[in-house]
Design a protein around this motif. Sequence first.
Motif, PDB file in Angstrom:
ATOM      1  N   ALA A 276      -8.146  -3.834   2.873  1.00  0.00           N
ATOM      2  CA  ALA A 276      -7.169  -3.004   2.176  1.00  0.00           C
ATOM      3  C   ALA A 276      -5.785  -3.643   2.262  1.00  0.00           C
ATOM      4  O   ALA A 276      -5.420  -4.239   3.273  1.00  0.00           O
ATOM      5  CB  ALA A 276      -7.143  -1.617   2.807  1.00  0.00           C
ATOM      6  N   ASN A 277      -4.994  -3.563   1.209  1.00  0.00           N
ATOM      7  CA  ASN A 277      -3.661  -4.180   1.152  1.00  0.00           C
ATOM      8  C   ASN A 277      -2.567  -3.142   1.030  1.00  0.00           C
ATOM      9  O   ASN A 277      -2.742  -2.103   0.375  1.00  0.00           O
ATOM     10  CB  ASN A 277      -3.566  -5.129  -0.049  1.00  0.00           C
ATOM     11  CG  ASN A 277      -4.528  -6.284   0.044  1.00  0.00           C
ATOM     12  OD1 ASN A 277      -4.782  -6.785   1.138  1.00  0.00           O
ATOM     13  ND2 ASN A 277      -5.078  -6.698  -1.079  1.00  0.00           N
ATOM     14  N   ARG A 278      -1.430  -3.454   1.666  1.00  0.00           N
ATOM     15  CA  ARG A 278      -0.241  -2.614   1.501  1.00  0.00           C
ATOM     16  C   ARG A 278       0.975  -3.526   1.609  1.00  0.00           C
ATOM     17  O   ARG A 278       1.113  -4.283   2.577  1.00  0.00           O
ATOM     18  CB  ARG A 278      -0.174  -1.522   2.566  1.00  0.00           C
ATOM     19  CG  ARG A 278       1.047  -0.617   2.436  1.00  0.00           C
ATOM     20  CD  ARG A 278       1.091   0.401   3.556  1.00  0.00           C
ATOM     21  NE  ARG A 278       2.254   1.277   3.444  1.00  0.00           N
ATOM     22  CZ  ARG A 278       2.263   2.417   2.755  1.00  0.00           C
ATOM     23  NH1 ARG A 278       1.162   2.810   2.120  1.00  0.00           N
ATOM     24  NH2 ARG A 278       3.350   3.157   2.694  1.00  0.00           N
ATOM     25  N   ASP A 279       1.879  -3.504   0.629  1.00  0.00           N
ATOM     26  CA  ASP A 279       3.070  -4.347   0.633  1.00  0.00           C
ATOM     27  C   ASP A 279       4.225  -3.651   1.330  1.00  0.00           C
ATOM     28  O   ASP A 279       4.483  -2.463   1.092  1.00  0.00           O
ATOM     29  CB  ASP A 279       3.485  -4.694  -0.796  1.00  0.00           C
ATOM     30  CG  ASP A 279       2.453  -5.556  -1.509  1.00  0.00           C
ATOM     31  OD1 ASP A 279       1.729  -6.280  -0.796  1.00  0.00           O
ATOM     32  OD2 ASP A 279       2.383  -5.490  -2.742  1.00  0.00           O
ATOM     33  N   THR A 280       4.923  -4.373   2.221  1.00  0.00           N
ATOM     34  CA  THR A 280       6.142  -3.872   2.858  1.00  0.00           C
ATOM     35  C   THR A 280       7.241  -4.915   2.700  1.00  0.00           C
ATOM     36  O   THR A 280       6.976  -6.097   2.504  1.00  0.00           O
ATOM     37  CB  THR A 280       5.923  -3.596   4.354  1.00  0.00           C
ATOM     38  OG1 THR A 280       5.550  -4.808   5.005  1.00  0.00           O
ATOM     39  CG2 THR A 280       4.835  -2.544   4.564  1.00  0.00           C
TER      40      THR A 280
END
Length: 266
Positions: A33-37
Amino acid sequence: MKSIKLATTAGVLLFSTVLFGAQASAAPGPIPANRDTDAQVKFVEDDTPTDPTDPTDPDPENPVVPVDPTNPDKPVDPGTNGALSLDYASILDFGTQFISNKNQTYFAKPQYLKDKDGKIDEKNPVPNYAQVTDKRGGEKGWALSVKQNGQFKSLKNQKELTGAQITFLNAEAATVSSSKAPSTVKTTFSLGTDGKGVAENVMAASEGEGFGTWVYRFGDEDTMSESIKLDVPGSTVKEADTYKATLTWTLTDIPDNSETPEEPEA
């Protein structure tokens, strides 16, 4: 019969609920799973003075303490404030000479620095130099010039050393910055002595050049002892005294000329 039906109905409802929950847990999202910060740093201009550096290795991480040859115990004046600063310029000492009726050439002594104990490091002289630092951000450009404010004069009677002239040789720019080098670097020039002439532009960075700390040094390890000379005519009358002249080094900003000026209305 009603009781059985009720029980059976309840059993069907319960079984359906359990089955639905099992189906929901069996369908996870995509793996991995990916999440951009975000990560952020903000820069602002630094107006504090920049210390002099070693002209043979002008790294701001390793500042040095230059020696005033005319007064070794006196601390040198700090550089100018501002994000664009003139950090240092060597004081020139042409030594003690015999009065002569012949044409003579005298060379300025190299620049000396203080060691870690605060003593003059006489074994490791460096070239005389001027130092400029541009911390404004970007590469906006600047220009360095120098001017002699009149002829050498004796301290006691203010007699001029007529015809004497300073010439700078073997000049070059140096830095540890990755910025493009100043496009104008004069390798040799002589100073006017009337004090009224235009300052000599000796090093200039155009837009897109000159970010960071730059030294304008005269000579290298082999030539620094003969890179600034004073020529004195033999016909000039000399007194048994110390003669002094003042040089003014000037750092100026170069405006952004990239925009085309608007044409006046007809």
